[in-house]
Design an enzyme around this catalytic site. Structure first.
Site, PDB file in Angstrom:
ATOM      1  CG  HIS A 154    -116.143  20.540  -7.304  1.00  0.00           C
ATOM      2  ND1 HIS A 154    -117.273  21.327  -6.242  1.00  0.00           N
ATOM      3  CD2 HIS A 154    -115.886  21.873  -7.625  1.00  0.00           C
ATOM      4  CE1 HIS A 154    -117.335  22.239  -5.901  1.00  0.00           C
ATOM      5  NE2 HIS A 154    -116.529  23.133  -6.945  1.00  0.00           N
ATOM      6  CD  GLU A 191    -113.065  23.004  -6.853  1.00  0.00           C
ATOM      7  OE1 GLU A 191    -112.219  23.338  -8.202  1.00  0.00           O
ATOM      8  OE2 GLU A 191    -112.896  24.012  -6.834  1.00  0.00           O
TER       9      GLU A 191
END
Length: 399
Positions: A209, A361
């Protein structure tokens, strides 16, 4: 007999973990990092571990097994720190916003509808930490990115973290052990994540992330990432979501020329931000992107699933992975109240603005555990299945 064998294996596992220096999973501190052996070097004065290879330098923290700094030289030879994070590792545990900076969300990344799922006819309820208890996000309020990982090994170009996640934590069944390895090579950052279910079947889906701004927030013309160019060449489809970003089960086309079309040609992220179709695209009251694009068939070794670059800095990233979904978040929720690191920004510009960054992501289909019709068999893992594996490679260049 089976139960006895499992008990014995678990006991051996826990004994081995303790002997090797793994933290007791039920007493692991949120405020102290752990070194597995005395051979592991200590971090710098700022609590960070620094790795370096030709053309790339990076710093990592045990909290969330996160990357805190990533230095790349731009087209003019000036080094830019292109990821969000904090100046000192100690601040990650104090951060009141907890935006998952550079971390590994787990044991299940992204959202779970109703914070529940079913395995072999049994329903499990997990910690519901988003939208007033309507769903779970990134593993819950004590997900992996809220915890300090154990530092297993460090070299000049590689670092490995581990975490032991006990049965029942955040409502998940079974013990899980995970290893996260980051490796630098010339102009390249490689991620390797493994996670093994030790005792019971359980959902596992990880991701990285990281918040990116390829100008290091130092472009005098704009502090936003909307002028970055993004290309998702194998992502003609995306997962349909409701007003709180929970998958509906629909698989939607990204029509050529639409706000979600990043496949037909490279496109500046902000090009369609003023389009009426961008309103609500990332949930109710939200304008921008927080969506999961599906990744079609491609040569995983030679064809990137995503490329992003900045014309101003010239820094470009090509991302290679076998993961079959790709979440892009355009930092719609940033409000200009979070400070940048001292390595970023310009005088008078030291805060992260809305659309000032982009999160990319690599992952599997989000909430796949609640959509059996998608046949995402690789999201429930048992002791007999071996390890879950995620690999991703980020190659840096200039344009």
């Amino acid at each position: 007999m089976v139960n006895s064998l499992i008990t014995t294996l678990v006991g051996i596992c826990c004994l081995t973990s303790t002997a090797l220096g793994f933290p007791n999973p039920r007493s692991e501190s949120k405020h102290h990092a752990h070194n597995e052996t005395s051979d592991v070097p200590s971090p710098g004065a700022d609590g960070k571990y620094t790795l370096e290879a030709e053309g790339i330098r990076a710093q990592f923290v045990p909290y969330g097994a996160g990357i805190s700094n990533l230095f790349i030289k731009d087209k003019n030879g000036t080094e830019r720190d292109i990821v969000l994070g904090w100046d000192n590792a100690s601040y990650y545990t104090q951060d009141p916003w907890h935006d998952h900076y550079g971390s590994v969300p787990g044991r299940y990344a992204n959202r779970i509808k109703n914070a529940s799922f079913e395995i072999d006819g049994e329903t499990f309820k997990v910690d519901a930490n988003e939208h007033d208890g309507l769903n779970q996000l990134h593993g819950g309020s004590n997900g992996w990115d809220y915890r300090n990982f154990t530092v297993v090994s460090v070299t000049k170009t590689s670092i490995t973290f581990s975490i032991f996640d006990p049965d029942g934590e955040m409502g998940y069944p079974g013990d899980v052990i995970s290893y996260i390895t980051y490796t630098l090579s010339p102009y390249t950052w490689h991620i390797s994540m493994t996670a093994t279910a030790l005792t019971k079947k359980t959902p596992i889906m990880l991701s990285s992330h990281v918040y990116w701004n390829l100008d290091g927030f130092q472009n005098p013309e704009t502090e936003l990432a909307t002028d970055h160019t993004l290309h998702l060449p194998y992502s003609g489809l995306r997962i349909g979501v409701d007003s709180i970003l929970i998958p509906t089960g629909e698989i939607l086309p990204n029509a050529k020329g639409s706000v979600n079309d990043f496949w037909s040609e490279p496109k500046k992220i902000g090009r369609d931000l003023d389009s009426p179709d961008a309103v609500g695209n990332c949930g109710e009251g939200c304008t921008g992107w927080d969506n999961a694009w599906l990744v079609g068939k491609h040569d995983i070794d030679n064809e990137p699933v995503a490329s992003i670059w900045s014309d101003w800095s010239g820094i470009k990233i090509d991302i290679f992975t076998a993961q079959e979904a790709f979440q892009m978040y355009s930092c719609n929720g940033m409000k200009g109240d979070k400070p940048l690191k001292s390595t970023q920004g310009l005088p008078g510009r030291r805060l992260t603005q809305q659309y000032g960054c982009i999160v990319l992501e690599v992952e599997d289909w989000i909430d796949g555990i609640n959509h059996p019709e998608w046949m995402r068999g690789g999201q429930i893992w048992g002791p007999e299945d071996g390890p879950y594996v995620l690999e991703a490679t980020y190659k840096f260049s200039t344009v």
